[in-house]
Design a protein around this motif. Structure first.
Motif, PDB file in Angstrom:
ATOM      1  N   PRO A 194      -2.712  -6.256 -18.917  1.00  0.00           N
ATOM      2  CA  PRO A 194      -2.565  -5.510 -17.657  1.00  0.00           C
ATOM      3  C   PRO A 194      -3.341  -6.274 -16.513  1.00  0.00           C
ATOM      4  O   PRO A 194      -4.200  -6.905 -16.509  1.00  0.00           O
ATOM      5  CB  PRO A 194      -3.362  -4.123 -17.999  1.00  0.00           C
ATOM      6  CG  PRO A 194      -3.511  -3.987 -19.315  1.00  0.00           C
ATOM      7  CD  PRO A 194      -3.446  -5.515 -19.729  1.00  0.00           C
ATOM      8  N   SER A 223      -2.737   2.015  -4.619  1.00  0.00           N
ATOM      9  CA  SER A 223      -3.030   1.694  -6.037  1.00  0.00           C
ATOM     10  C   SER A 223      -1.835   0.951  -6.622  1.00  0.00           C
ATOM     11  O   SER A 223      -0.550   1.146  -6.479  1.00  0.00           O
ATOM     12  CB  SER A 223      -3.525   2.821  -6.950  1.00  0.00           C
ATOM     13  OG  SER A 223      -3.716   2.441  -8.261  1.00  0.00           O
ATOM     14  N   HIS A 242      -0.376  -1.027 -10.350  1.00  0.00           N
ATOM     15  CA  HIS A 242      -0.538  -1.222 -11.796  1.00  0.00           C
ATOM     16  C   HIS A 242       0.634  -2.183 -12.287  1.00  0.00           C
ATOM     17  O   HIS A 242       1.818  -1.824 -11.906  1.00  0.00           O
ATOM     18  CB  HIS A 242      -0.751  -0.051 -12.351  1.00  0.00           C
ATOM     19  CG  HIS A 242      -1.710   0.680 -12.008  1.00  0.00           C
ATOM     20  ND1 HIS A 242      -3.121   0.482 -12.738  1.00  0.00           N
ATOM     21  CD2 HIS A 242      -2.055   1.772 -11.216  1.00  0.00           C
ATOM     22  CE1 HIS A 242      -4.079   1.370 -11.888  1.00  0.00           C
ATOM     23  NE2 HIS A 242      -3.360   2.135 -10.982  1.00  0.00           N
ATOM     24  N   SER A 248       5.299  -0.562  -7.925  1.00  0.00           N
ATOM     25  CA  SER A 248       4.148   0.384  -7.643  1.00  0.00           C
ATOM     26  C   SER A 248       4.490   0.904  -6.044  1.00  0.00           C
ATOM     27  O   SER A 248       4.430   2.169  -5.850  1.00  0.00           O
ATOM     28  CB  SER A 248       2.767  -0.435  -7.519  1.00  0.00           C
ATOM     29  OG  SER A 248       2.252  -0.712  -8.916  1.00  0.00           O
ATOM     30  N   TRP A 269      -3.820  -5.235 -12.089  1.00  0.00           N
ATOM     31  CA  TRP A 269      -3.947  -4.007 -11.155  1.00  0.00           C
ATOM     32  C   TRP A 269      -4.593  -4.457  -9.806  1.00  0.00           C
ATOM     33  O   TRP A 269      -4.954  -5.664  -9.626  1.00  0.00           O
ATOM     34  CB  TRP A 269      -4.833  -2.834 -11.867  1.00  0.00           C
ATOM     35  CG  TRP A 269      -6.181  -3.072 -11.989  1.00  0.00           C
ATOM     36  CD1 TRP A 269      -7.237  -2.974 -11.083  1.00  0.00           C
ATOM     37  CD2 TRP A 269      -6.480  -3.483 -13.183  1.00  0.00           C
ATOM     38  NE1 TRP A 269      -8.381  -3.194 -11.973  1.00  0.00           N
ATOM     39  CE2 TRP A 269      -8.158  -3.799 -13.226  1.00  0.00           C
ATOM     40  CE3 TRP A 269      -6.087  -4.265 -14.483  1.00  0.00           C
ATOM     41  CZ2 TRP A 269      -9.049  -4.318 -14.176  1.00  0.00           C
ATOM     42  CZ3 TRP A 269      -6.830  -4.821 -15.732  1.00  0.00           C
ATOM     43  CH2 TRP A 269      -8.335  -4.809 -15.111  1.00  0.00           C
ATOM     44  N   MET A 276       4.812  -5.862  -9.988  1.00  0.00           N
ATOM     45  CA  MET A 276       3.812  -4.934  -9.702  1.00  0.00           C
ATOM     46  C   MET A 276       3.974  -4.371  -8.106  1.00  0.00           C
ATOM     47  O   MET A 276       4.015  -3.234  -7.949  1.00  0.00           O
ATOM     48  CB  MET A 276       2.442  -5.397 -10.105  1.00  0.00           C
ATOM     49  CG  MET A 276       1.430  -4.292  -9.680  1.00  0.00           C
ATOM     50  SD  MET A 276      -0.396  -4.917 -10.135  1.00  0.00           S
ATOM     51  CE  MET A 276      -0.584  -6.121  -8.937  1.00  0.00           C
TER      52      MET A 276
END
Length: 222
Positions: free
Chosen positions: A120, A111, A113, A210, A122, A206
């Motif tokens: 946001p 995942s 984010h 992440s 993602w 990101m």
């Protein structure tokens, strides 16, 4: 009761407010299950797109159950700290891993984010069983500009990540998103979105932030 009196008006307004509140509460409760199902199927579609499988919402659950063979939550040390429900619900603290079987080959889905220009962003990224080579990606956003930053959701952007590597010489590097015509020394990179510089930078950050959390998992033998 005198309908022209203030007390009648107050009582009438109060009754109407209560009735409307009851109706809205009942409607909300009645639709809650359907709303949850829609949200879950949207998430399943995103996860499936990260392994290059696209299905309509009404087929998402069946296809997800067919291809996702395991799921769990890990901590920063790569240790399992939650089960499949924890990984999917995203309520418990940790980093979800979804294990897929695609044409007899194992893919690990993680995942992502981060933050774009207006809100946001993602997504999900899958790697081959070497835990290094990217198999597929899928990105979503809350409010990026149509035709600019919102282009991160397009297959043309996602396809660039296929076969890129997260590690170079055993060192975690992630994948950079750079302005077209530019490069990134010492790591794999893809072209950013024209006119969507800040969103592209957000995707690049990101990915690094992440996936850094998954580093010990990616370098483990489990």
């Amino acid at each position: 009761m005198n309908r022209d009196s203030n007390s009648y008006t107050i009582i009438y307004a109060a009754v109407m407010v209560i009735l409307v509140a009851v109706v809205l509460a009942f409607t909300s409760q009645s639709l809650k299950s359907a709303q949850k199902q829609n949200e879950d199927n949207d998430k399943r579609q995103q996860i499936l797109r990260s392994i290059n499988v696209k299905v309509p919402a009404n087929q998402a659950e069946a296809k997800y159950n067919e291809l996702i063979k395991d799921a769990y939550l890990i901590d920063g040390n790569g240790n399992k700290v939650g089960d499949a429900k924890d990984a999917f619900e995203g309520i418990k603290e940790g980093y979800p891993v979804f294990v897929a079987n695609v044409d007899g080959q194992t893919k690990y889905i993680m995942s992502l984010h981060g933050a774009g220009l207006w809100g946001p962003i993602w997504g999900y990224i899958s790697v081959n069983d070497d835990k290094n080579t990217v198999f597929g990606t899928d990105f979503s956003h809350q409010g990026e500009t149509p035709g600019l930053g919102a282009e991160i959701t397009k297959p043309e952007f996602s396809r660039q990540f296929a076969s890129k590597q997260l590690f170079k010489g055993g060192v975690f590097k992630s994948i950079a998103v750079v302005k077209k015509g530019k490069s990134a020394e010492g790591q794999d990179y893809v072209d950013g979105i024209s006119g969507g510089t800040i969103t592209s930078q957000g995707v690049s950050k990101m990915l690094y932030d992440s996936l850094k959390s998954y580093e010990k998992f990616l370098t483990s033998k489990q």
